[in-house]
Design an enzyme around this catalytic site. Structure first.
Site, PDB file in Angstrom:
ATOM      1  N   ARG A  22       0.828  -1.214   0.000  1.00 27.92           N
ATOM      2  CA  ARG A  22       0.000   0.000   0.000  1.00 27.92           C
ATOM      3  C   ARG A  22       0.859   1.259   0.000  1.00 27.92           C
ATOM      4  NH1 ARG A  22      -3.673  -1.104   5.006  1.00 27.92           N
ATOM      5  NH2 ARG A  22      -1.637  -1.832   5.685  1.00 27.92           N
ATOM      6  N   ASN A  40      -6.189  -3.423   1.529  1.00 29.47           N
ATOM      7  CA  ASN A  40      -5.961  -4.836   1.817  1.00 29.47           C
ATOM      8  C   ASN A  40      -7.309  -5.522   1.968  1.00 29.47           C
ATOM      9  OD1 ASN A  40      -3.184  -4.747   1.820  1.00 29.47           O
ATOM     10  ND2 ASN A  40      -2.952  -4.821   4.028  1.00 29.47           N
TER      11      ASN A  40
END
Length: 93
Positions: A22, A40
């Site tokens: 990320r 996620n």
């Protein structure tokens, strides 16, 4: 036309969680000017929406893949409508 804006939804599988995916995606987006978000998923995959020119998005993906801890096994990609109001790239929790 490569300068036309596009938006894609991606689902990445493999070793993509707990490896900095990320934050690599955020840094790559800032370098390339891509907007969107990354998240996620509970199934172990990472979902990302990326908006920009094809060149910008391809460069963002290239920068993500350079992270040696990220091992992408499969990418599912689909084009989705543009978000005309989006101005940044963020992590969705």
């Amino acid at each position: 036309m490569k300068s036309e804006k596009k938006r894609f939804n991606y689902r990445f599988t493999g070793q993509v969680q707990a490896v900095g995916f990320r934050y690599t995606a955020i840094n790559a987006a800032r370098l390339t000017g891509v907007t969107g978000w990354v998240h996620n998923s509970s199934d172990g995959s990472v979902i990302m929406e990326a908006q920009g020119t094809i060149d910008q998005i391809e460069k963002q993906l290239e920068l993500i893949e350079r992270n040696p801890y990220i091992q992408i096994d499969e990418v599912i990609k689909k084009e989705i409508p543009l978000d005309d109001y989006e101005r940044s790239f963020s992590v969705r929790y």
